[in-house]
Motif scaffolding. Sequence first.
Motif, PDB file in Angstrom:
ATOM      1  N   VAL A 176      81.669 -50.124 155.072  1.00 24.99           N
ATOM      2  CA  VAL A 176      82.549 -50.559 153.986  1.00 24.99           C
ATOM      3  C   VAL A 176      83.967 -50.752 154.526  1.00 24.99           C
ATOM      4  O   VAL A 176      84.493 -49.878 155.197  1.00 24.99           O
ATOM      5  CB  VAL A 176      82.578 -49.503 152.852  1.00 24.99           C
ATOM      6  N   ASP A 177      84.550 -51.905 154.235  1.00 23.13           N
ATOM      7  CA  ASP A 177      85.938 -52.164 154.604  1.00 23.13           C
ATOM      8  C   ASP A 177      86.800 -51.842 153.390  1.00 23.13           C
ATOM      9  O   ASP A 177      86.894 -52.633 152.454  1.00 23.13           O
ATOM     10  CB  ASP A 177      86.099 -53.634 155.024  1.00 23.13           C
ATOM     11  N   ASN A 178      87.430 -50.674 153.449  1.00 16.69           N
ATOM     12  CA  ASN A 178      88.215 -50.200 152.315  1.00 16.69           C
ATOM     13  C   ASN A 178      89.405 -51.115 152.026  1.00 16.69           C
ATOM     14  O   ASN A 178      89.719 -51.414 150.880  1.00 16.69           O
ATOM     15  CB  ASN A 178      88.679 -48.762 152.612  1.00 16.69           C
ATOM     16  N   ALA A 179      90.065 -51.613 153.083  1.00 23.90           N
ATOM     17  CA  ALA A 179      91.271 -52.420 152.892  1.00 23.90           C
ATOM     18  C   ALA A 179      90.955 -53.731 152.164  1.00 23.90           C
ATOM     19  O   ALA A 179      91.743 -54.194 151.347  1.00 23.90           O
ATOM     20  CB  ALA A 179      91.929 -52.698 154.236  1.00 23.90           C
ATOM     21  N   GLU A 180      89.817 -54.332 152.473  1.00 28.42           N
ATOM     22  CA  GLU A 180      89.466 -55.602 151.840  1.00 28.42           C
ATOM     23  C   GLU A 180      88.506 -55.438 150.666  1.00 28.42           C
ATOM     24  O   GLU A 180      88.165 -56.421 150.006  1.00 28.42           O
ATOM     25  CB  GLU A 180      88.833 -56.533 152.884  1.00 28.42           C
ATOM     26  N   VAL A 210      86.916 -49.420 147.047  1.00 27.59           N
ATOM     27  CA  VAL A 210      85.617 -48.940 147.541  1.00 27.59           C
ATOM     28  C   VAL A 210      85.785 -48.338 148.933  1.00 27.59           C
ATOM     29  O   VAL A 210      86.704 -48.680 149.676  1.00 27.59           O
ATOM     30  CB  VAL A 210      84.546 -50.074 147.602  1.00 27.59           C
ATOM     31  N   ASP A 211      84.893 -47.426 149.269  1.00 26.24           N
ATOM     32  CA  ASP A 211      84.940 -46.809 150.597  1.00 26.24           C
ATOM     33  C   ASP A 211      83.560 -46.266 150.941  1.00 26.24           C
ATOM     34  O   ASP A 211      82.719 -46.084 150.056  1.00 26.24           O
ATOM     35  CB  ASP A 211      85.970 -45.674 150.629  1.00 26.24           C
ATOM     36  N   ASN A 212      83.383 -46.017 152.217  1.00 32.84           N
ATOM     37  CA  ASN A 212      82.169 -45.344 152.669  1.00 32.84           C
ATOM     38  C   ASN A 212      82.141 -43.943 152.065  1.00 32.84           C
ATOM     39  O   ASN A 212      83.153 -43.250 152.021  1.00 32.84           O
ATOM     40  CB  ASN A 212      82.193 -45.283 154.200  1.00 32.84           C
ATOM     41  N   GLU A 213      80.964 -43.522 151.602  1.00 35.05           N
ATOM     42  CA  GLU A 213      80.869 -42.249 150.877  1.00 35.05           C
ATOM     43  C   GLU A 213      81.285 -41.052 151.730  1.00 35.05           C
ATOM     44  O   GLU A 213      81.855 -40.098 151.222  1.00 35.05           O
ATOM     45  CB  GLU A 213      79.453 -42.052 150.336  1.00 35.05           C
ATOM     46  N   THR A 214      81.004 -41.099 153.026  1.00 33.91           N
ATOM     47  CA  THR A 214      81.358 -39.948 153.856  1.00 33.91           C
ATOM     48  C   THR A 214      82.876 -39.853 154.041  1.00 33.91           C
ATOM     49  O   THR A 214      83.435 -38.764 154.108  1.00 33.91           O
ATOM     50  CB  THR A 214      80.649 -40.007 155.212  1.00 33.91           C
ATOM     51  N   ASN A 215      83.544 -41.014 154.099  1.00 33.55           N
ATOM     52  CA  ASN A 215      85.007 -40.973 154.114  1.00 33.55           C
ATOM     53  C   ASN A 215      85.525 -40.275 152.871  1.00 33.55           C
ATOM     54  O   ASN A 215      86.550 -39.596 152.902  1.00 33.55           O
ATOM     55  CB  ASN A 215      85.586 -42.391 154.138  1.00 33.55           C
TER      56      ASN A 215
END
Length: 426
Positions: A176-180, A210-215
Amino acid sequence: MLTHYSAGDTGAGRKGVGPLIAPLSDTLRPLRQQVFECVRAAGLIPRVQVAKDLGVSPASVTTITSELIDSGLIEEIAAPPREGETVRGRPAVALGVRASAHRVVGMKISDREQTAVLVDFAGSLIAEESIPRRPGPMTVEELLVVIETLLARVCEKAGVRRADLSGIGIGLPGFVDNAEGMVLWTPLLDSRNVALAALTSQRVGLPVWVDNETNLVAMAELWFGAGRGLSDFAVVTIEHGVGMGFVMNHRIYRGTQRVGLELGHIKVQLDGALCRCGQRGCLEAYVADYALAREATTALNWGHKEGQSITVLLESLYDHAKAGNATARSIFRRAGRYLAVGLSNVVNLFDPALIILSGERMRYDYLYAAETLAEMDNLMINTGRPRTPIEIHAWGVRLWAHGAAALALSAVSETLLAANRDIAAQ
Ligand SMILES: [Zn+2]
């Protein structure tokens, strides 16, 4: 040795040396933002202490806190008198985040369950809701319906209208690209490169991150847990996959491609077991629950029954291991040894202050038995210093969703404080 310049050297060609530092690096964040974050981190704090903590004059703190109070982000709260203290004159006043100023929703979208929490601006939980789902990839439209349904339910439970929310944070597995706001790949969707933040935002009419869940588990530890006081630490999650969130200098490290660190896909065996990413020999293919389930069905000669949940299968495997079944034990022990390879690589590369193991599978204590830790010792560089501490935090899905809420809170406050700056500059 001295460098001799010719008499005609005017210096016009000089380029400068040393790293080029972006104008808004961490240490140069606007004081307004630093003051707000100081108040948020403290819970309740007197003005004079804010000035001390930030090393600035009480006068500038007073100016800034007045602005923050005027814009409704923080408030003055009468500090309760300490025991045995008689209050004379004006009661002592402390500053705190105005909890009702904003509300956000955090969601964890997973293979088995969708969970949402609704929290106030001070990070306190107002309501939570979850809906189970059948495993397997969804279409984007199906995912949007899930998000919308979950949002409606948690809002109803909290008695909050959707329009009164300031944003939504969403965590899901994959790249997942959080910035975009892009989901490059996730096992939950049947398509790649989905602009999930924008699509969800159009659907629900709210800002979405949105972000990767582990982040987001790392974010939860950073905001609410053991990571609050640490500058560098790793969170390793073992669930349907193996993930890692890494905090470096109090921030989530995401890398140049901004998808973060993919511990689950480091190779622990050339031409090894097939991973769900399509490559071979990934750590995940030896440690994640589908890997354990694959071994269990083969080694214990259990036919895979249609519709049998992986959780039931693993519970049964665990029960056999606890009861002394040698094959069942060897499956967990083998997974634990591979986990030791992964964790020792993390230590060798990053030298974190702490590794937090999180996720449902952490109940399976064979994964981090004494043998696993001993194996780690064999694989880590030997500095003669104590081993990096490892903690198990078997917190539930609510924590993951809380991390997603922290992502939203952080984005909302940063946007507001930037907007504030523009107003002040006019
Ligand atoms: Zn892989």
